[in-house]
Design a protein around this motif. Sequence first.
Motif: not given
Length: 142
Positions: A5-15
């Motif tokens: 979940v954190l990896a997905v959230a982190s990727d979304m924030l970077r995007t």
Amino acid sequence: AEPPVLAVASDMLRTLARGGAATVGIGGTALAAYAYGDPGFGRQVSFWRVTGPAVLSYAACSAKHKKSDADTKARAFAALHDHYSKVSLDLILELRGLYIKFGQAAASSPFVPQAYRTQFKVLQNDVPSEDFAAIKQVVEEE
């Protein structure tokens, strides 16, 4: 390793951050082009480019010195008046027109801080006049 979940959230924030930076860059370029092409809008941008930081500085000073003694608060505001009175005079001379009239009125108003009145005194008699033909042309066009 990060939880999924954190990896997905982190990727979304970077995007989002990359997209936001691109949007700001494109929007800023478009705004600059529009300001260059439209003199009235360009004047507004010039006005807010100077007055925006001034307003924020005064608000920050007021908040910072909310509980300060009167002398400390007066010194802090005097420093702002000294700085922004010069900046304001430069802006008035750049924008000309009605801004000069407001500056002339402020130069003799007892409600305006002394630093501003001192700077704006030059607006009373040292401002070059506008060419009458240019003024007439603007009035006729509008």
